[in-house]
Design a protein around this motif. Structure first.
Motif, mmCIF file in Angstrom:
data_model
loop_
_atom_site.group_PDB
_atom_site.id
_atom_site.type_symbol
_atom_site.label_atom_id
_atom_site.label_comp_id
_atom_site.label_asym_id
_atom_site.label_seq_id
_atom_site.Cartn_x
_atom_site.Cartn_y
_atom_site.Cartn_z
ATOM 1 N N THR A 1 42.258 33.580 28.699
ATOM 2 C CA THR A 1 41.826 32.426 29.046
ATOM 3 C C THR A 1 42.719 31.666 30.150
ATOM 4 N N PHE A 2 44.333 31.683 29.487
ATOM 5 C CA PHE A 2 45.250 31.156 30.561
ATOM 6 C C PHE A 2 45.439 32.085 31.693
ATOM 7 N N ILE A 3 45.340 33.335 31.325
ATOM 8 C CA ILE A 3 45.944 34.376 32.362
ATOM 9 C C ILE A 3 44.555 34.269 33.504
ATOM 10 N N LYS A 4 43.529 34.035 33.283
ATOM 11 C CA LYS A 4 42.322 33.948 34.191
ATOM 12 C C LYS A 4 42.525 32.537 35.135
ATOM 13 N N ASP A 5 42.906 31.708 34.164
ATOM 14 C CA ASP A 5 43.334 30.446 34.831
ATOM 15 C C ASP A 5 44.603 30.333 35.891
ATOM 16 N N ILE A 6 45.294 31.253 35.433
ATOM 17 C CA ILE A 6 46.567 31.568 36.663
ATOM 18 C C ILE A 6 45.938 32.136 37.647
ATOM 19 N N GLU A 7 45.404 33.416 37.591
ATOM 20 C CA GLU A 7 44.786 33.998 38.453
ATOM 21 C C GLU A 7 43.883 33.283 39.423
ATOM 22 N N LYS A 8 42.916 32.324 39.084
ATOM 23 C CA LYS A 8 42.152 31.616 39.887
ATOM 24 C C LYS A 8 42.757 30.712 40.620
ATOM 25 N N GLU A 9 43.882 30.162 40.105
ATOM 26 C CA GLU A 9 44.817 28.863 41.047
ATOM 27 C C GLU A 9 45.535 29.981 41.838
ATOM 28 N N LEU A 10 46.157 31.067 41.889
ATOM 29 C CA LEU A 10 46.613 31.787 42.672
ATOM 30 C C LEU A 10 45.673 32.306 43.717
ATOM 31 N N ILE A 11 44.642 32.854 43.535
ATOM 32 C CA ILE A 11 43.591 33.361 44.521
ATOM 33 C C ILE A 11 43.031 32.291 45.333
ATOM 34 N N ASN A 12 42.764 31.144 44.599
ATOM 35 C CA ASN A 12 42.191 30.117 45.420
ATOM 36 C C ASN A 12 43.229 29.290 46.173
ATOM 37 N N SER A 13 44.600 29.639 46.155
ATOM 38 C CA SER A 13 45.610 28.749 46.791
ATOM 39 C C SER A 13 45.703 29.313 48.250
ATOM 40 N N GLY A 14 45.034 30.657 48.376
ATOM 41 C CA GLY A 14 45.104 31.161 50.072
ATOM 42 C C GLY A 14 46.464 31.655 50.360
ATOM 43 N N ARG A 15 47.540 31.168 49.438
ATOM 44 C CA ARG A 15 48.695 31.670 49.917
ATOM 45 C C ARG A 15 49.431 33.084 49.479
ATOM 46 N N VAL A 16 48.619 33.830 48.739
ATOM 47 C CA VAL A 16 49.032 35.043 48.329
ATOM 48 C C VAL A 16 47.829 35.824 48.219
ATOM 49 N N ARG A 17 48.077 37.123 48.247
ATOM 50 C CA ARG A 17 47.053 38.188 48.097
ATOM 51 C C ARG A 17 47.017 38.719 46.516
ATOM 52 N N PHE A 18 45.917 39.221 45.999
ATOM 53 C CA PHE A 18 46.091 39.271 44.521
ATOM 54 C C PHE A 18 45.351 40.644 44.039
ATOM 55 N N VAL A 19 45.859 41.373 43.303
ATOM 56 C CA VAL A 19 45.257 42.761 42.933
ATOM 57 C C VAL A 19 44.901 42.833 41.376
ATOM 58 N N ALA A 20 43.969 43.537 40.938
ATOM 59 C CA ALA A 20 43.758 43.566 39.638
ATOM 60 C C ALA A 20 44.810 44.231 38.842
ATOM 61 N N ASN A 21 44.698 43.878 37.534
ATOM 62 C CA ASN A 21 45.529 44.174 36.314
ATOM 63 C C ASN A 21 45.518 45.498 35.799
ATOM 64 N N SER A 22 46.124 46.320 35.215
ATOM 65 C CA SER A 22 46.093 47.709 34.690
ATOM 66 C C SER A 22 44.850 47.914 33.993
ATOM 67 N N VAL A 23 44.271 47.167 33.161
ATOM 68 C CA VAL A 23 42.960 47.421 32.588
ATOM 69 C C VAL A 23 41.777 47.382 33.502
ATOM 70 N N GLU A 24 41.863 46.350 34.447
ATOM 71 C CA GLU A 24 40.832 46.268 35.627
ATOM 72 C C GLU A 24 40.852 47.463 36.566
ATOM 73 N N ARG A 25 41.980 47.789 36.949
ATOM 74 C CA ARG A 25 42.098 49.035 37.727
ATOM 75 C C ARG A 25 41.717 50.055 37.331
ATOM 76 N N GLN A 26 41.998 50.252 35.868
ATOM 77 C CA GLN A 26 41.339 51.718 35.171
ATOM 78 C C GLN A 26 39.844 51.664 35.527
ATOM 79 N N GLU A 27 39.058 50.696 35.277
ATOM 80 C CA GLU A 27 37.723 50.621 35.265
ATOM 81 C C GLU A 27 37.294 51.020 36.800
ATOM 82 N N VAL A 28 37.988 50.229 37.673
ATOM 83 C CA VAL A 28 37.893 50.587 39.215
ATOM 84 C C VAL A 28 37.995 51.853 39.717
ATOM 85 N N ARG A 29 39.004 52.559 38.824
ATOM 86 C CA ARG A 29 39.477 53.862 39.186
ATOM 87 C C ARG A 29 38.423 54.815 39.017
ATOM 88 N N GLU A 30 37.660 54.710 37.695
ATOM 89 C CA GLU A 30 36.780 55.600 37.115
ATOM 90 C C GLU A 30 35.544 55.345 38.052
#
Length: 198
Positions: free
Chosen positions: A90-119
């Motif tokens: 939950t805390f990681i998702k709160d961090i991700e939300k703040e980073l993405i919504n800031s518009g100051r950085v670009r953001f990529v998926a974590n290792s678990v999410e990437r594996q599903e996308v790669r499949e």
């Protein structure tokens, strides 16, 4: 007759127990702190403070000046070394939300999410049209990884307790391993309870 009265008494006890539960809907951003433990409000406010501090530091302008683009960030491991169970995801998702919504950085998926996308991409190579299949080996690599740990210190005596949570985070350049930012946020709570509740 006695058997029926006993059954009726049991039913009445169960109904009476059910009748004592009351649920009220409240706003999801309303602060409710029942136990004094880490909660959703602590997670959200800490994520906001951590990201605000990180994005206000020199590493961001330095990167943009040198590269002419926004840095790509990924959140790595956030360990829980506190004295209680904390839902770190939950805390990681709160961090991700703040980073993405800031518009100051670009953001990529974590290792678990990437594996599903790669499949899914792999599956598209055989099952999607050539026009719509997404290319393999075309991922955006992260420039920085944000990692951290949650710790806590508890002090208790005579029905009073103070809990201090500290969230310490570090931003690491993935190519050089240079730590470009280190920050922390503290949440401190004072709790009074009868001794029998501890």
């Amino acid at each position: 007759m006695m058997k029926h009265l006993l059954s009726l008494a049991m039913v009445l006890l169960v109904l009476a127990g059910c009748a004592s539960t009351k649920v009220d809907r409240i706003s999801s951003d309303e602060v409710v702190d029942l136990s004094g433990r880490w909660n959703d409000t602590d997670s959200r406010l800490t994520a906001e403070a951590i990201v605000s501090d990180a994005l206000s530091r020199a590493w961001l302008d330095d990167f943009q000046s040198s590269n002419g683009e926004k840095p790509v960030v990924i959140v790595g491991t956030v360990g829980n070394k506190s004295s209680e169970h904390i839902e770190v995801l939950t805390f990681i998702k709160d961090i991700e939300k703040e980073l993405i919504n800031s518009g100051r950085v670009r953001f990529v998926a974590n290792s678990v999410e990437r594996q599903e996308v790669r499949e899914e991409r792999e599956d598209q190579q055989s099952n999607a049209t050539e026009k719509t299949a997404k290319a393999l080996a075309a991922e955006t690599g992260a420039d920085f990884m944000l990692q951290g740990v949650i710790t806590s210190i508890t002090d208790a005596v005579d029905g009073k307790k103070v809990i201090k949570y500290q969230v310490s985070m570090e931003l690491i350049h993935l190519e050089s391993n240079e730590k470009v930012w280190i920050g922390s946020n503290e949440v401190k709570k004072f709790i009074k309870q009868s001794k029998s509740n501890w």
